[in-house]
Design an enzyme around this catalytic site. Structure first.
Site, PDB file in Angstrom:
ATOM      1  N   ASP A 202      -4.906  -3.825  14.534  1.00  0.00           N
ATOM      2  CA  ASP A 202      -3.539  -3.412  14.200  1.00  0.00           C
ATOM      3  C   ASP A 202      -2.694  -3.563  15.469  1.00  0.00           C
ATOM      4  O   ASP A 202      -3.228  -3.702  16.570  1.00  0.00           O
ATOM      5  CB  ASP A 202      -3.536  -1.941  13.730  1.00  0.00           C
ATOM      6  CG  ASP A 202      -2.129  -1.431  13.446  1.00  0.00           C
ATOM      7  OD1 ASP A 202      -1.346  -2.160  12.814  1.00  0.00           O
ATOM      8  OD2 ASP A 202      -1.792  -0.310  13.872  1.00  0.00           O
ATOM      9  N   SER A 203      -1.388  -3.473  15.287  1.00  0.00           N
ATOM     10  CA  SER A 203      -0.491  -3.531  16.449  1.00  0.00           C
ATOM     11  C   SER A 203      -0.682  -2.312  17.364  1.00  0.00           C
ATOM     12  O   SER A 203      -0.340  -2.351  18.534  1.00  0.00           O
ATOM     13  CB  SER A 203       0.958  -3.576  15.961  1.00  0.00           C
ATOM     14  OG  SER A 203       1.208  -2.472  15.101  1.00  0.00           O
TER      15      SER A 203
ATOM     16  N   CYS B 271      -2.734  -4.212   9.931  1.00  0.00           N
ATOM     17  CA  CYS B 271      -1.289  -4.162  10.143  1.00  0.00           C
ATOM     18  C   CYS B 271      -0.580  -4.957   9.049  1.00  0.00           C
ATOM     19  O   CYS B 271      -0.877  -6.138   8.836  1.00  0.00           O
ATOM     20  CB  CYS B 271      -0.992  -4.766  11.512  1.00  0.00           C
ATOM     21  SG  CYS B 271       0.747  -4.822  11.929  1.00  0.00           S
TER      22      CYS B 271
ATOM     23  N   GLU C 147       5.209   8.914  14.630  1.00  0.00           N
ATOM     24  CA  GLU C 147       4.505   9.032  15.916  1.00  0.00           C
ATOM     25  C   GLU C 147       4.931  10.282  16.675  1.00  0.00           C
ATOM     26  O   GLU C 147       4.184  10.797  17.502  1.00  0.00           O
ATOM     27  CB  GLU C 147       4.698   7.752  16.738  1.00  0.00           C
ATOM     28  CG  GLU C 147       4.025   6.575  16.037  1.00  0.00           C
ATOM     29  CD  GLU C 147       3.761   5.375  16.913  1.00  0.00           C
ATOM     30  OE1 GLU C 147       4.268   5.323  18.030  1.00  0.00           O
ATOM     31  OE2 GLU C 147       3.023   4.479  16.440  1.00  0.00           O
TER      32      GLU C 147
ATOM     33  N   CYS D 191       3.038  -0.048   5.137  1.00  0.00           N
ATOM     34  CA  CYS D 191       2.954   0.104   6.593  1.00  0.00           C
ATOM     35  C   CYS D 191       1.790   1.038   6.903  1.00  0.00           C
ATOM     36  O   CYS D 191       1.557   2.013   6.177  1.00  0.00           O
ATOM     37  CB  CYS D 191       4.262   0.684   7.127  1.00  0.00           C
ATOM     38  SG  CYS D 191       4.245   1.036   8.891  1.00  0.00           S
TER      39      CYS D 191
ATOM     40  N   HIS E  56       1.440   3.335   8.982  1.00  0.00           N
ATOM     41  CA  HIS E  56       1.762   4.732   9.295  1.00  0.00           C
ATOM     42  C   HIS E  56       2.115   5.584   8.079  1.00  0.00           C
ATOM     43  O   HIS E  56       2.007   6.805   8.139  1.00  0.00           O
ATOM     44  CB  HIS E  56       2.965   4.789  10.233  1.00  0.00           C
ATOM     45  CG  HIS E  56       2.705   4.315  11.627  1.00  0.00           C
ATOM     46  ND1 HIS E  56       2.142   3.097  11.905  1.00  0.00           N
ATOM     47  CD2 HIS E  56       2.942   4.911  12.828  1.00  0.00           C
ATOM     48  CE1 HIS E  56       2.048   2.950  13.216  1.00  0.00           C
ATOM     49  NE2 HIS E  56       2.525   4.037  13.793  1.00  0.00           N
TER      50      HIS E  56
END
Ligand code: DGL
Length: 282
Positions: free
Chosen positions: A27-28, A90, A169, A201, A203
């Site tokens: 993932d990024s 990702c 985050e 996404c 997240h």
């Protein structure tokens, strides 16, 4: 007879060695640990090597060429770990780089888009779909095309939601600012009377509780982490590549940049204390 048995036994042993090799997941950043968590829950015997490109996160705002280059470097790192398959956790990397990676490498490369699309279409009634994702994922039209190709007459509203990753985050999951930003983002989608909301996404699974509250019971929420794990399970089964079910899988995490903040985030996305995280060079 011995001569006949030998090749198949060799093949069996070879197969077992390959199958017990690790899955490479990249993932990024650390968000892809939502996918790791889902994979561990569904396939506890699998060994996993995770790479988070934290030195270059986010990918969501970068150009397609850069995302493809970064993704290729991520995949190459995982290949040095002799992984048996690669999972692109990702969404942005899947949207821009998956076909190139699948063409370039001989091991299976699985992304999150096919899985999310399959999960949406699993409901035969689904015909008004809202998609939220990074700018890069929405601009690629990868989800929109994949859905439209598979079911005609669908109404698709795709909304870039770039402020959500930083809010998540910051752990502002139930913060007034997050609610207000979500209201703004969701308004044009909800106005269209969607029946399904696709969280495209890494997240966004962390926002499921607040999203459920905001969209109500009539909208089905599909997230790319659990659907990716299910898709991976069916791919590994189809290819006869599942790890030996008697073993307990291991997890190795490498990040291209390491800081206290990334360690905190890793724990939050994984829902448990991660094993010691290594800093790696690509
Ligand atoms: N992992 C990215 C995705 O799923 C989100 C974070 C980023 O922009 O790099 O699209």
């Amino acid at each position: 007879m011995g001569g006949k048995l030998l090749p198949s036994l060799t093949f069996l042993r070879y197969n077992r060695r390959v199958n017990n090799g690790a899955l490479g997941i990249f993932d990024s950043g650390v968000g892809g640990l939502t996918v790791v968590r889902a994979v561990q829950a569904l396939l506890p015997a699998e060994n996993i090597v995770y790479l988070g490109d934290t030195a270059r996160v986010p990918y969501g705002s970068k150009s397609p060429e850069t995302i493809r280059r970064f993704s290729d470097e991520d995949a190459r790192y995982l290949l040095t770990k002799n992984v048996k398959a690669i999972v692109v956790a990702c969404n942005t990397a899947t949207a821009h780089a998956l076909p190139a990676l699948q063409q370039q490498y001989r091991i299976p490369v699985v992304g999150v888009i096919e899985a999310g699309v399959e999960a949406v279409l699993a409901d035969p009634q689904a015909e008004r779909i809202g998609i939220i994702a990074t700018r890069g994922t929405i601009a690629s039209h990868a989800y929109q095309h994949a859905l439209a190709l598979r079911r005609t007459g669908m109404m698709i509203v795709a909304q870039p939601t770039p402020l959500l990753v930083p809010l998540i985050e910051e752990n502002w999951l139930d913060h007034q600012a997050t609610r207000s930003i979500l209201e703004t983002y969701l308004q044009p989608i909800l106005e269209k009377g969607i029946d399904t909301l696709l969280l495209a996404c890494t997240h966004y699974p962390l926002l499921i509780p607040i999203l459920k509250e905001m969209v109500g019971d009539r909208v089905r929420i599909v997230d790319s982490a659990t659907t990716c794990a299910l898709h991976l399970q069916s791919e590994l089964t189809r290819l006869d590549m599942l790890a030996d079910s008697s073993q307990t899988g291991s997890l190795e995490i490498g990040l291209t940049d390491l800081s206290e903040q990334f360690e905190i985030l890793a724990k939050r996305f994984l829902h448990k204390t991660p094993p010691r995280i290594k800093r790696v060079e690509l």
